[in-house]
Design a protein around this motif. Structure first.
Motif, PDB file in Angstrom:
ATOM      1  N   LEU A  55       0.925  -2.708 -11.718  1.00 41.00           N
ATOM      2  CA  LEU A  55      -0.415  -2.151 -11.952  1.00 41.00           C
ATOM      3  C   LEU A  55      -1.470  -3.066 -11.330  1.00 41.00           C
ATOM      4  CD1 LEU A  55      -0.133  -0.931 -15.670  1.00 41.00           C
ATOM      5  CD2 LEU A  55      -0.126   0.470 -13.599  1.00 41.00           C
ATOM      6  N   ALA A  56      -1.286  -4.372 -11.542  1.00 45.10           N
ATOM      7  CA  ALA A  56      -2.260  -5.332 -11.030  1.00 45.10           C
ATOM      8  C   ALA A  56      -2.264  -5.328  -9.502  1.00 45.10           C
ATOM      9  CB  ALA A  56      -1.939  -6.721 -11.570  1.00 45.10           C
ATOM     10  N   THR A  57      -1.100  -5.242  -8.908  1.00 46.40           N
ATOM     11  CA  THR A  57      -1.015  -5.228  -7.443  1.00 46.40           C
ATOM     12  C   THR A  57      -1.716  -3.993  -6.889  1.00 46.40           C
ATOM     13  OG1 THR A  57       1.111  -6.374  -7.585  1.00 46.40           O
ATOM     14  CG2 THR A  57       0.586  -5.293  -5.491  1.00 46.40           C
ATOM     15  N   TYR A  58      -1.468  -2.890  -7.534  1.00 45.46           N
ATOM     16  CA  TYR A  58      -2.099  -1.629  -7.101  1.00 45.46           C
ATOM     17  C   TYR A  58      -3.621  -1.766  -7.126  1.00 45.46           C
ATOM     18  CZ  TYR A  58      -3.402   3.384  -7.479  1.00 45.46           C
ATOM     19  OH  TYR A  58      -3.952   4.622  -7.323  1.00 45.46           O
ATOM     20  N   ILE A  59      -4.116  -2.266  -8.240  1.00 41.01           N
ATOM     21  CA  ILE A  59      -5.568  -2.385  -8.386  1.00 41.01           C
ATOM     22  C   ILE A  59      -6.122  -3.415  -7.396  1.00 41.01           C
ATOM     23  CG2 ILE A  59      -7.399  -3.113  -9.967  1.00 41.01           C
ATOM     24  CD1 ILE A  59      -5.540  -1.999 -12.255  1.00 41.01           C
ATOM     25  N   ALA A  60      -5.484  -4.571  -7.353  1.00 40.42           N
ATOM     26  CA  ALA A  60      -5.979  -5.635  -6.478  1.00 40.42           C
ATOM     27  C   ALA A  60      -5.981  -5.169  -5.022  1.00 40.42           C
ATOM     28  CB  ALA A  60      -5.103  -6.879  -6.648  1.00 40.42           C
ATOM     29  N   TYR A  61      -4.887  -4.576  -4.616  1.00 45.84           N
ATOM     30  CA  TYR A  61      -4.758  -4.191  -3.206  1.00 45.84           C
ATOM     31  C   TYR A  61      -5.780  -3.109  -2.854  1.00 45.84           C
ATOM     32  CZ  TYR A  61      -2.246  -3.615   1.229  1.00 45.84           C
ATOM     33  OH  TYR A  61      -1.889  -3.575   2.563  1.00 45.84           O
ATOM     34  N   SER A  62      -5.942  -2.159  -3.750  1.00 45.82           N
ATOM     35  CA  SER A  62      -6.877  -1.063  -3.492  1.00 45.82           C
ATOM     36  C   SER A  62      -8.297  -1.594  -3.324  1.00 45.82           C
ATOM     37  CB  SER A  62      -6.848  -0.058  -4.653  1.00 45.82           C
ATOM     38  OG  SER A  62      -5.573   0.519  -4.768  1.00 45.82           O
ATOM     39  N   TYR A  63      -8.711  -2.424  -4.275  1.00 45.71           N
ATOM     40  CA  TYR A  63     -10.092  -2.931  -4.189  1.00 45.71           C
ATOM     41  C   TYR A  63     -10.242  -3.859  -2.977  1.00 45.71           C
ATOM     42  CZ  TYR A  63     -11.893  -0.889  -8.515  1.00 45.71           C
ATOM     43  OH  TYR A  63     -12.341  -0.012  -9.465  1.00 45.71           O
ATOM     44  N   MET A  64      -9.176  -4.625  -2.663  1.00 47.08           N
ATOM     45  CA  MET A  64      -9.206  -5.487  -1.482  1.00 47.08           C
ATOM     46  C   MET A  64      -9.515  -4.711  -0.214  1.00 47.08           C
ATOM     47  SD  MET A  64      -5.811  -7.863  -1.575  1.00 47.08           S
ATOM     48  CE  MET A  64      -5.691  -7.827   0.218  1.00 47.08           C
ATOM     49  N   LEU A  65      -8.993  -3.501  -0.139  1.00 43.23           N
ATOM     50  CA  LEU A  65      -9.067  -2.743   1.106  1.00 43.23           C
ATOM     51  C   LEU A  65     -10.366  -1.961   1.259  1.00 43.23           C
ATOM     52  CD1 LEU A  65      -5.382  -1.472   1.478  1.00 43.23           C
ATOM     53  CD2 LEU A  65      -6.482  -3.423   2.573  1.00 43.23           C
ATOM     54  N   VAL A  66     -11.184  -2.005   0.224  1.00 47.82           N
ATOM     55  CA  VAL A  66     -12.497  -1.357   0.363  1.00 47.82           C
ATOM     56  C   VAL A  66     -13.228  -2.049   1.497  1.00 47.82           C
ATOM     57  CG1 VAL A  66     -14.770  -1.021  -0.726  1.00 47.82           C
ATOM     58  CG2 VAL A  66     -12.658  -0.653  -2.050  1.00 47.82           C
ATOM     59  N   GLY A  67     -13.725  -1.306   2.452  1.00 45.29           N
ATOM     60  CA  GLY A  67     -14.385  -1.902   3.610  1.00 45.29           C
ATOM     61  C   GLY A  67     -13.430  -2.023   4.785  1.00 45.29           C
ATOM     62  N   GLU A  68     -12.147  -2.121   4.505  1.00 43.41           N
ATOM     63  CA  GLU A  68     -11.197  -2.185   5.618  1.00 43.41           C
ATOM     64  C   GLU A  68     -10.645  -0.799   5.958  1.00 43.41           C
ATOM     65  OE1 GLU A  68      -8.041  -5.079   5.413  1.00 43.41           O
ATOM     66  OE2 GLU A  68      -6.935  -4.084   7.040  1.00 43.41           O
ATOM     67  N   VAL A  69     -10.176  -0.088   4.937  1.00 41.69           N
ATOM     68  CA  VAL A  69      -9.613   1.244   5.222  1.00 41.69           C
ATOM     69  C   VAL A  69     -10.641   2.347   5.031  1.00 41.69           C
ATOM     70  CG1 VAL A  69      -7.272   0.487   4.669  1.00 41.69           C
ATOM     71  CG2 VAL A  69      -8.681   1.559   2.885  1.00 41.69           C
ATOM     72  N   THR A  70     -11.615   2.079   4.213  1.00 41.96           N
ATOM     73  CA  THR A  70     -12.735   3.016   4.065  1.00 41.96           C
ATOM     74  C   THR A  70     -14.007   2.211   4.239  1.00 41.96           C
ATOM     75  OG1 THR A  70     -12.758   2.637   1.685  1.00 41.96           O
ATOM     76  CG2 THR A  70     -11.540   4.564   2.456  1.00 41.96           C
ATOM     77  N   GLU A  71     -15.097   2.905   4.487  1.00 39.65           N
ATOM     78  CA  GLU A  71     -16.367   2.197   4.652  1.00 39.65           C
ATOM     79  C   GLU A  71     -16.752   1.516   3.346  1.00 39.65           C
ATOM     80  OE1 GLU A  71     -17.963   1.904   7.471  1.00 39.65           O
ATOM     81  OE2 GLU A  71     -16.764   3.356   8.624  1.00 39.65           O
ATOM     82  N   GLN A  72     -17.309   0.344   3.489  1.00 40.17           N
ATOM     83  CA  GLN A  72     -17.757  -0.426   2.327  1.00 40.17           C
ATOM     84  C   GLN A  72     -18.657   0.412   1.415  1.00 40.17           C
ATOM     85  OE1 GLN A  72     -16.908  -3.978   2.135  1.00 40.17           O
ATOM     86  NE2 GLN A  72     -17.476  -3.583   0.010  1.00 40.17           N
ATOM     87  N   LYS A  73     -19.510   1.201   2.065  1.00 33.67           N
ATOM     88  CA  LYS A  73     -20.524   1.928   1.276  1.00 33.67           C
ATOM     89  C   LYS A  73     -19.912   2.917   0.286  1.00 33.67           C
ATOM     90  CE  LYS A  73     -21.026   5.486   4.806  1.00 33.67           C
ATOM     91  NZ  LYS A  73     -21.855   6.081   5.857  1.00 33.67           N
TER      92      LYS A  73
END
Lengths: 429, 410, 410, 429
Positions: free
Chosen positions: A344-362
């Motif tokens: 669960l933690a990996t899922y959450i951490a990885y998802s939030y990490m990728l904000v700005g990389e896979v989708t626009e930061q905004k």
């Protein structure tokens, strides 16, 4: 002149993606050419489309044909050419080359690819082609999964991407996720890293146990290894390899292909597509399942794991006390609890990490949220933050598992909203 | 009404596309989700709630669970001791719960009542479920041994129209298509992702099988799981609540009028008794006109939308003339003229209705009230009827045996 | 109460000894007999009746029939269109119907409402019936797979008394014997022709088998078929009705007070939450004290009799201290001192109660009100408590989950 | 001194009537001697009494013994001697002779007889005996049938009859019916005339058809020929013969014993007591029934009669529309309807005719009503008048069947009262 889409040419309409996506277009009143190498193949695609719609009337909107005899009729008439041919750069490029002389200038061309490097696809094509080329990554089956990642490459007209996003949303009622042109886009990037980690853990804890621990109750309609069986182990491998090659981030090391998995592929245990040989699961005639033993690569009978905190969490979910269930999971002790918490933690951490990389930061977490819900039927990362008691408690959990605590998590407010329809992502099983 | 105003403060409905048996959820989980969602949406707090009235048709059969009122007590520590009750009138169960809530508020007994409508139906096979539904009619006489008792009864309703006024099944197909089309705009609708259009509805075949008589699959509402939680409140509570939201009480919707009638249980009796009368179902008509009278409405054209009980296309066909959109027997005119479509003069079932949005039997009455609330507060999203100020609901139980009408507005 | 007075105009109960399945009768026949009898007894006329509220627990299961409210419409041509509703709160169903009738009258919506309680239970085997009753509790957790869920739950109630205060089963036997003895005086009582005495109740054996824990057959109310029809009315109707009978309205009984609470569904939760409190079932106690307060009674000694919910001897044991006849946990004193017997200071269940008179689940609340009416109008015949002016009723659903108390008097 | 009854001696306590009636006394707290020829017989009676009470505790109130060893102890202690010995004048008289020297003066002696001539029983006994002698005709089984006809003979102290009526009502909760000392009293006189007529009709229309036509829906818990099977054909014959000998009235001619019935008795087809040989009915191993053919005296399979007006009436009864059902019966046409109407009319006519003869005139129909309801579980005559639409309509019916229209019917007002619990007498079958 306003751009309109009335006619679509679907290339690769004999395959599952092409036929079902093409069917979706026909259901929504578009005129659709179903094209593939043979007319019979396209006709088979039409049948799949009819079965998906549960209606023969969509056939009124569909014209079936083969490339050789019908490409020249269909492409000039098409407002949109949807390419669903084999996930192979050269095959796609060859197809684009055939389209070039036939398509009217301004005709949209999109590919359903998500794992090839988007930039490479239209190389060598005309400027008008490149300007009107983009990826529309429909999830499968589109009748059940409404996610559609959308992405242009460097030469794509941004207005076109916007037009398509709007069209996909309004006309096809897709959950449109604008993504950046990175390999795997948002959904596959995240999901397959988790799949990879779970395949690794399965080597130690076993297949049945891992799917029991990371079962539907943790926020997904289908357990992860069962999902890989559905995807196909060969496809899984291809996606992992593509991600290994084309991405790089702090959790890159989790992107593994364990030996036993390579061996399974080598022996033809590809999942549901090789029903007799099985995959992680093997269905017996009795309807029961056996599970592969990663050590011996033989199938062993179900042992029906029963872990107390899991059963208690399921019981709480059964009566709709979702947050209480996740508090229970969060606070549980022991090896098994540690594994669930880690995933669960990996899922959450990885998802939030990728904000700005896979989708626009905004967009913050919202795009990723949407694709995980509508593309995978998984609880979204922000929903899990909500269920786990908020971002402070979640951040603590991430830190305790040695995971980075992304700034986008600490700044997030999405999780605070009451999550509409949240319960559907947590079956009590 | 000269009596105290009763306010409708909104609420929450679960996604009617879900299958709670497949999720392995208890019926109380569905009630709980509707309740928890309603708090988030309305900003009502547990301590505000003085009673909980549950509308449910047959959880005893579908879920082997009675006494549903009591589950509400488990949802919050503040609810220990809360007065609760379950109300049943077949498919009109939660409208009856709402009516009783209204009465309790007007009697001054409570200021704010949670009304929950709930039904979990996907627990059993279609054949068994059809049999269970048969208990909403006179089971021994109208249902026992009949595979689909209600399609049969509402098929007969079509037959009566045909005999008295003529009936073209294509008008029924149009009703189905409109409801499905509207449902696509409703994020809670059961069928929002299903393919259906007029051509499909006209055709009988593998994917649109004939059920019985003129009734095909597309003429039917489908088996649905769902729960809805709404709030009814007194003037006193509404005033305080409006302050809390920074609004005036006048901005809050209220029950402008209502009607409640019961016709004889057996469909043949209903029809025999309406022979020679203008309306096929005079007691349904009376519930409607009672509501108009209490709300001070001249006729249906004082309404901006209707949420009606289209358990089958024939029941909506009936509702069109019974609400007065056309002369008796002329419902087809309103269909042909586009009156009932979104954008028409008087849209029916912007939500998709029972055919499109779904029909978790005991939840439907409350769902209709919630949709009426959304319309008059302009919060219906994609299925908003622009500028809607007054919306009527018609919830029927059995073969139009129990009839409950509300007019919601400001 | 400062609100409008609500009058209780009597009614009729069917003979609870009958077996309607053996008579091959539909459940609506039972309702009809209760209704027709009530007209004869009360001299109310069909045109007086403005609504019919039906209390029923689980006809869906026992009789494969829902939507019971609608059957009333068939009883007289005057009832076409009559507003009807079915109310359910397990064994407290018809008390809830009566509560709602009271609210509708106080809201000024109706002047005279027929409240029918009905249950047909002898349609199935005891094992199946016990399973059906389990739906009044949290079925999945408290009933599934348990042969007699309710004897088990109410046996546990005895265990809680034993643990907290001590309990001698002979006091339970005395409760059973008193109820059977009273029932012999009641021509409608199920057990009026049965042999039972204290010695028999004390003994376990072939003819008094142990069910579960401390609960023997004689500790239980028995499977019963029955219906009751009573009338609640407004001041306006009561005045007219009194004139009709040549009486003054003051001579007519009315609802002096009421209480309605819901405890958490699960029995273990109830008990866990009452740990350390004086009363084992605090929400039952609250329903009682609410009723006292609303009726302006100081305590139980302002009452002349009580009709309580003795589904098991333990529930009456609980009622004794919860009504305040003794300090908490001291119910045995009232039993030993003869307080609760006919001729005692405060007789409980002159009718024989559920154990003696019978317990057709959904009819019991209405039956208690009817017996309260009979007592305060001195028409209870052989089981009359001389000079009774105020009588309390306690009707509970589930394991004291739903609690409804009325005080009836003049 | 107030008379009290504390101790009762039951004579003939081994038989069904003696044991069950004795048990009833014990259930109500009386001290009861169970006496018969042997102690074992009395003990068997005690067991029957326990089974009736469904409780062993009543044994505390019962002392078992045989006449020879215990009569001399019991009789002096008894406040009431209840004689239930064989229905034979000489047997009873012999028993009374044994009692004479043992009983205290003032001790009540009652017989359960209803068919012997009451006046004959205490002949030759002392004046005190005769003064305290009466008939208390309990119906069987007393646990289910609460009727008790009570009757003194010419020498009986009227105050004693009154005392016993009160005692039977209050202490034993009997439905007490004071009757005049005519053969069969009220209940048997009426019921057996109807039975006789129905046996006569069965010769023509068949057993199954008659019990179908005059089935429970006509106002009885059990169909008439089935009731005769329960009573025993031999007993039926004895009662009919007694009534033929000792009574005389306008319907006397209906009191027949058809030939086939005599033959059945001769061949041992006595009813339930001769289970293997059967009676009117014969129960097969399958649980099905066969019915005797009065012509051939062989058993024939059930043919399941289905007569429309009967089924319609039952359907109305099924939903509680009793009066509508009887209007339907009253207005029905055809042979079968005529038979049902005749039997109902005969029952009503005969019952009202006998007011004043079997019960005192002053009671009107009420005594007869009560004995038919509580002794036979039949709808009472006045209830049928109510159901048939009132006395005018009933009188018309009687006249149309050629029956006398008794004055007591024309004067009756009982039928107008709302009949409490009426529905129980009309099963929908």
């Amino acid at each position: 002149m306003e751009r309109t889409i009335q006619t679509v040419a679907v290339l690769g309409a004999s395959g599952t993606v092409g036929s079902l996506t093409g069917g979706l277009l026909a259901q929504n009143g578009l005129r659709v050419y179903f094209l593939s190498r043979t007319r019979e193949g396209s006709q088979k695609g039409l049948e799949k489309a009819i079965a998906q719609a549960r209606s023969e009337v969509i056939a009124d909107n569909i014209i079936c044909g083969d490339y050789d005899s019908m490409l020249s009729e269909a492409v000039p008439k098409a407002d949109w050419i949807l390419e669903c041919v084999a996930e192979d750069l050269s095959v796609k490029q060859a197809m684009y080359e055939r389209l070039e002389p036939l398509r009217r200038p301004g005709t949209i061309v999109s590919s359903v690819t998500s794992s090839l490097v988007l930039e490479d696809l239209p190389k060598g094509r005309s400027e008008d082609f490149q300007k009107h080329f983009l990826s529309t990554h429909f999830y499968n089956p589109p009748g059940k999964m409404s996610a559609c990642e959308i992405c242009g490459q460097s030469k794509t007209d941004p207005a076109l991407v916007e037009f398509m996003a709007d069209f996909l949303h309004r006309r096809l009622r897709r959950a449109v996720i604008p993504v950046r042109p990175t390999a795997g886009f948002a959904g596959n990037r995240i999901a397959f890293l988790l799949f990879a980690r779970i395949t690794e853990l399965a080597a130690e804890y076993g297949v049945e146990m891992m799917d029991y621990l990371i079962g539907p109750y943790t926020g997904r309609v289908m357990a992860p290894l069962a999902t890989i069986d559905l995807v196909g182990l060969d496809i899984h491998k291809a996606i992992i390899q593509s991600l290994q090659t084309h991405t790089c981030d702090a959790l890159h090391s989790k992107l593994v292909l364990p030996d036993y998995l390579e061996k399974m592929i080598g022996q033809g245990h590809l999942g549901r597509k090789t029903r007799d040989k099985g995959g992680f699961y093997k269905r017996l005639e009795s309807g029961q399942y056996e599970y592969i033993d990663p050590k011996s690569l033989t199938y062993i009978p179900a042992f029906q794991p029963h872990v107390r905190f899991v059963e208690e969490a399921k019981q709480l979910i059964h009566i709709g006390r979702y947050r209480d269930a996740f508090e229970h999971i969060r606070e549980a002790k022991g090896t098994e609890a540690g594994l669930v918490q880690e995933i669960l933690a990996t899922y959450i951490a990885y998802s939030y990490m990728l904000v700005g990389e896979v989708t626009e930061q905004k967009y913050g977490i919202e795009g990723i949220d949407r694709v995980m819900m509508t593309g995978f039927n998984w609880a979204s990362p922000s929903l899990l933050v909500y269920m786990l008691g908020g971002k402070e408690k979640t951040a603590e959990l991430l830190a305790s598992k040695g995971l980075p605590v992304p700034a986008s998590l600490l700044e997030d407010t999405v999780w605070e909203r009451y999550p509409f329809n949240a319960g559907r992502y947590f079956p009590a099983k | 009404m000269s009596r105290e105003n009763v306010y409708l403060l909104g609420g929450y409905q679960t996604d009617f596309a879900r299958n709670w048996a497949r999720e392995n959820k208890h019926i109380s989980a569905m009630m709980r989700e509707a309740y928890e969602g309603s708090l988030a949406v309305t900003r009502i707090e547990p301590r505000d709630i003085q009673a909980a009235f549950i509308g449910n048709f047959a959880a005893e059969l579908y879920c082997m669970q009675g006494h549903l009122g009591a589950f509400f007590v488990d949802f919050d520590p503040a609810f220990r001791g809360l007065p609760t009750c379950r109300f049943e009138g077949a498919c009109a169960s939660s409208a009856l719960a709402a009516l009783s809530a209204m009465a309790h508020i007007q009697a001054g007994l409570y200021d704010c009542i949670a009304v929950v409508g709930v039904e979990q139906m996907k627990t059993v096979s279609p054949a068994k479920g059809g049999d269970y539904l048969g208990t909403a009619a006179w089971y021994e006489r109208e249902s026992a041994g009949i595979e689909f008792p209600f399609p049969k009864l509402f098929g007969k309703l079509g037959d009566v129209y045909e005999a008295r006024y003529g009936l073209d099944n294509r008008h029924l197909a149009r009703i189905a298509a409109i409801n499905y089309a509207n449902a696509k705009l409703n994020p809670n609708a059961q069928t929002r992702d299903w393919f259906m259009d007029y051509n499909h509805a006209c055709r009988t075949g593998q994917y649109n099988t004939a059920i019985v008589g003129r009734i095909k699959v597309t003429d039917c509402s489908q088996v649905t799981d769902g729960a809805v939680c709404i709030y009814l409140a007194s003037e006193r509570f509404a005033a305080e609540y409006a302050r809390r939201l920074g609004q005036t009480p006048a901005a809050l919707p209220r029950i402008l009028g209502w009607g409640h009638t019961t016709a004889p249980m057996e469909f043949v009796t209903k029809v025999a008794e309406s022979e020679g009368q203008p309306y096929v179902l005079p007691w349904t008509r009376k519930a409607i006109t009672d509501a108009y009278r209490r709300a001070g409405l001249k006729d249906c054209w004082d309404l901006d939308a209707i949420e009606t009980h289209d358990c089958f296309t024939t029941s909506e066909y009936m509702a069109i003339d019974h609400f007065g959109l056309t002369e008796p027997g002329q419902s087809w005119k309103a269909i042909e003229e586009g009156v009932i479509e979104m954008g028409g003069r008087l849209p029916i079932n912007p939500s998709g209705g029972l055919i499109g949005c779904g029909h978790p039997v005991g939840a439907t009455g409350a769902r209709q009230l919630l949709d009426a609330y959304k319309q008059v507060t302009e919060t219906a999203g994609d299925y908003q009827v622009p500028g809607a100020r007054r919306v009527a609901t018609l919830n029927i139980g059995g073969s139009a045996t129990t009839n409950v009408v509300f007019i919601v507005g400001r």
